[in-house]
Design an enzyme around this catalytic site. Structure first.
Site, PDB file in Angstrom:
ATOM      1  N   ASP A  62       0.856  -1.183   0.000  1.00 57.23           N
ATOM      2  CA  ASP A  62       0.000   0.000   0.000  1.00 57.23           C
ATOM      3  C   ASP A  62       0.890   1.230   0.000  1.00 57.23           C
ATOM      4  OD1 ASP A  62      -2.055   1.759   0.198  1.00 57.23           O
ATOM      5  OD2 ASP A  62      -2.987   0.825   1.958  1.00 57.23           O
ATOM      6  N   ASP A 107      -2.612   2.093  -6.108  1.00 57.60           N
ATOM      7  CA  ASP A 107      -1.615   2.141  -5.032  1.00 57.60           C
ATOM      8  C   ASP A 107      -1.636   0.912  -4.132  1.00 57.60           C
ATOM      9  OD1 ASP A 107      -4.106   2.719  -4.057  1.00 57.60           O
ATOM     10  OD2 ASP A 107      -3.472   4.377  -2.788  1.00 57.60           O
ATOM     11  N   GLU A 108      -2.310  -0.135  -4.541  1.00 53.97           N
ATOM     12  CA  GLU A 108      -2.501  -1.258  -3.643  1.00 53.97           C
ATOM     13  C   GLU A 108      -2.447  -2.564  -4.419  1.00 53.97           C
ATOM     14  OE1 GLU A 108      -5.958  -2.283  -0.740  1.00 53.97           O
ATOM     15  OE2 GLU A 108      -6.128  -0.170  -1.293  1.00 53.97           O
TER      16      GLU A 108
END
Lengths: 462, 375
Positions: free
Chosen positions: A5, A99-100
């Site tokens: 993350d 983003d993950e």
């Protein structure tokens, strides 16, 4: 199982590329009248600003923050770099958003102990830092559930490894809301039965839960609470389709807001297509109305694509055909008909910052323009010297989207002063700060907003 | 109205005018071709669908000047099928009688006064040779999009700067650009227009045989383009919208280029593409002296072939949609084709070259985006 993350992702990219914003509150999101916050930097979070908060509210809480419209091409570039690094760990990478991502180390590193996982994950974190200049928090655990909780535990810039025999102690005291599938409504119902922590949920009577939430949801919740999470990591390559959807806290009726949400969903889908190295020909949107009727609409493109621009174009065109006036609860965007090759989009090269449906940016920190939606009033218009009539009816279909002006945060280059970014615009002027990721804090200069020496530019290279 | 005209003259004129007939006319009169005969011995045939207009003047023996509006489709079918004899057209009340040899047709007429007036040709014009124009239009329209959901890309962008005329079209996968000279009436002419590719092809095809084409582009806010050649006139509304700044897509420099004999390359691409299912790419590997082509992979059928190539710069592997590659190669007319590259993931430029050793001809450039393969 790892969960990656990136910390305050959009805001972090902005701070990386704009030295003048480092250490300052930065808010990325819809800068218009009704936009919401996509990401707030940690400095901005100190003012109580968080994701999904209306931008107006964020401005009230922290008027001095930099409010930026977002540069998705820059975020995508970073995201692709990070996902590529994740692929070096294992081919089983499942991106969840820009983003993950989840990574299953099973096939490449069987029988790894906690120390081995730590070393591997720290190496990854260092490579992300070196390649992108950003920090990533990593959680490791026996399941997706635990890995995700672990990555969030000591954010930012942290690694938390939870061995199988410690997961119970980790989960037990957490509030039930941390379990996937427990939102505001479920959480409240559980609380009425005295179930507040994960331990409470794990100890709850299964029959009771099934009665409250139905068979699948009820027993699923209890299994999660006991650390049982059978969800595998599904790399995009093996998927039949890639989709993302969002349920809104409040039913949305504003088409522009929906278009903006659709574009964010498209970005999530596009990065997952890109990391899987796949593209698809059919774009689908799913729309659930206020009364739970669900509509699906799809369109098949001439060539398979992974281009967010093309997918967004198809998705917004599909959205146009549906009535949203009564309120939309949920919006989803999907791409199917996947193939392992992609006819790349030449026009994506132009990297136009002003994509369809984007509103011309209001000036950050400046006066709000009294709610006058500037959507239709396009500055500039047709090229000077052109013979294209402005405002004549388009003979072949809907008129081309209005070209928006300068948006706050946008990358630009000036013939004389070089690269920089738009700090604000309005009343015929645009203010640009001339700096880049590797320069000291730069100076600002103001130009007429139709200055021929000022051009939109692609994201700077880190 | 009463006139006599040669069968071939009539058939050609009607075929031209019927081109602009709408398939589903928004108002019935637009399905008609307007016939106008004047005392000077000229018959004018016109059609219009509010977007494209076509008008042609042919010589005839006019006994009684007059006007009549008849079904264009029917008149085209009839005149095409007539024997090679003079054709007589006479209005009688609300009908037009067409006789040719022993054949006689009675055609219903529509009210002439309801027919819209055709747009006037824009001012500000110039001329260019018909064959050059036809070739240039064919070279760029192959790259125009057929997807009506994005109208801008179904157009050909024309840019005029003095005596330089540039035509461009892209469907977002490839971009074709042709530069040519024309003779504007005013030397400082500067104009931009976006014309639907389909309209432009039809105009170029049917006017190209004549020696010289007059092209008229209005100044300032005009939204029309006009063409005239050999008594034929056509106008078209321009496509509205801002065309992407595609010139910037051509790479500033290409460190790698290969020169290959064009015809053998096209043959080879066609052969290996036989195993490439719909939309799957052909892979090209350029090494010193050799170009290796491959298509198909994994458990599917596969094909490969190699041919001679002169390579400048590092060797490179790149994949293209075979049809897009063939379109580009087919648009060239030279013996050799030059393929210029920067990287395998970046667009390649295709140009023609007369001799194996020598410079390429940059008046036509075809920019082709590669297909990215999953790794």
């Amino acid at each position: 199982m790892l969960h990656l993350d990136l910390d305050a992702f959009f805001a972090a990219v902005e701070q990386r590329d704009k030295p003048s914003l480092r250490g300052k509150p930065v808010v990325v999101g819809g800068t218009g009248w009704r936009g919401v916050v996509a990401t707030a930097s940690y400095e901005a979070r100190a003012f109580g600003i968080g994701s999904a908060m209306p931008t107006m509210e964020a401005r009230r809480r922290c008027p001095n923050a930099a409010f930026l419209a977002g540069r998705f091409s820059a975020y995508r570039r970073v995201s692709e770099q990070v996902m590529a690094l994740a692929h070096e760990l294992s081919p089983l990478v499942e991106p969840v958003s820009l983003d993950e991502a989840y990574v299953d180390l099973g096939p490449t590193h069987p029988g790894l102990d906690a120390a081995g996982v730590s070393a591997l994950a720290e190496g990854f974190r260092a490579r992300v830092r070196a390649t992108t200049g950003l920090t990533v928090s990593v959680g490791a655990g026996p399941s997706k559930l635990v890995a995700k909780i672990a990555s969030d535990l000591r954010k930012p810039d942290a690694l938390v490894v939870v061995p199988a025999d410690e997961q119970r102690d980790l989960l037990a005291p957490l509030p039930v809301r941390r379990i996937p599938g427990v939102g505001a409504v479920t959480g409240e119902r559980l609380a009425r039965f005295g179930i507040r922590t994960v331990a409470d949920l794990a100890a709850a009577d299964e029959a009771e839960l099934v009665r409250m939430f139905g068979k699948a949801h009820g027993s699923g919740l209890r299994a999660y609470a006991r650390g049982i999470d059978p969800r595998p990591v599904v790399p995009e390559r093996d998927a039949k389709s890639v989709s993302a959807e969002e349920t809104f806290a409040v039913d949305l009726t504003d088409r522009r807001e929906l278009v903006e949400r659709a574009r964010r969903l498209v970005d999530r889908v596009a990065v997952r297509l890109a990391t899987g190295g796949v593209s698809g020909r059919t774009v689908t949107i799913k729309l659930r109305r206020y009364d739970f009727t669900t509509l699906n609409r799809s369109r098949t493109l001439p060539q398979p694509t992974a281009s967010p621009r093309e997918i967004a174009q198809a998705a917004t065109a599909l959205l146009e055909t549906l009535d949203v006036a009564d309120g939309v609860r949920l919006l989803g965007v999907g791409v199917s008909g996947l193939t392992e090759y992609t006819q790349q989009d030449l026009l994506a090269e132009l990297d136009e910052p002003a994509a369809p449906g984007e509103e011309p940016g209001a000036e950050p920190g400046g006066a709000e323009s009294g709610g006058a939606e500037p959507g239709g009033a396009e500055p500039g218009g047709a090229e000077p010297g052109g013979i294209l009539p402005q405002g004549s009816t388009a003979p072949y279909g809907p008129p081309a989207p209005a070209r928006s002006g300068w948006s706050p945060g946008q990358d630009v280059t000036h013939d004389e002063h070089g690269p920089g970014w738009v700090q604000g615009s309005g009343v015929g002027r645009v203010t640009v700060r001339f700096e880049g990721p590797r320069t000291p804090v730069g100076r600002i200069r103001t130009f007429r907003d139709d200055d021929p020496a000022l051009h939109p530019a692609g994201p700077p290279v880190w | 109205m009463k006139l006599q005209v040669e069968r071939d003259v009539l058939a050609e004129a009607v075929a031209w005018a019927a081109r602009a007939l709408p398939s589903r006319p928004p108002v019935p009169v637009l399905a008609g071709v307007l016939l106008e005969a004047d005392a000077q011995g000229t018959v004018t045939l016109s059609s219009f669908d509010y977007e494209v207009s076509a008008r042609v003047e042919v010589p005839a023996r006019v006994d009684e000047p007059g006007r009549a509006l008849v079904s264009g489709r029917l008149l085209a079918d009839i005149s095409r099928s007539l024997p090679a004899r003079p054709v007589e057209l006479v209005t009688e009340g609300t009908k037009v009688t067409l006789s040719c040899g022993a054949s006689r047709f009675n055609l219903l007429t529509m009210p002439v006064e309801e027919y819209p007036s055709l747009p006037a040709m824009p001012s500000g014009s110039g001329t260019l040779p018909g064959d050059t124009f036809t070739e240039a239009v064919a070279q760029v329209t192959i790259a125009a999009s057929r997807d009506e959901t994005l109208p801008i890309l179904t157009g050909v962008r024309m840019e005029i700067e003095g005596n330089r005329l540039t035509l461009m079209a892209t469907d977002r996968y490839r971009l074709a650009m042709r530069e040519l000279e024309w003779q504007p009436d005013a030397p400082e002419t500067s104009a931009i227009a976006l014309v639907r590719a389909r309209t432009l092809s039809e105009v170029a095809r049917s006017m190209g045989a004549t020696g010289s084409i007059t092209m008229a582009l209005g100044q300032g806010g005009a939204d029309l383009i006009g063409f005239e050649a050999g008594g034929r006139h056509a106008t078209s509304l321009l496509v509205d919208g801002e065309y992407p700044k595609v010139r910037a897509l051509f790479p500033a420099e290409s460190p790698i280029h290969a020169v290959v004999e064009r015809a053998p390359l096209m043959e080879a691409v066609k052969r290996v593409a036989l195993v490439a299912e719909r939309n799957t790419p052909v892979r090209l590997r350029f090494e010193d002296g050799v170009l290796a082509l491959e298509a198909g992979q994994g458990e599917d059928a596969q094909a490969s072939e190699s041919l001679d190539a002169t390579l400048t710069g590092e060797s490179i592997s790149i994949a293209f949609n075979p049809q897009f590659l063939l379109d580009g190669l087919g648009a060239l007319s030279t013996t050799y084709a030059r393929l210029s590259f920067t990287q395998a993931t970046r667009p390649a430029v295709l140009t023609g070259q007369r001799e194996a050793e020598g410079d390429d001809d940059e008046s036509y450039r075809y920019l082709l985006m590669p297909v990215r393969l999953a790794t």
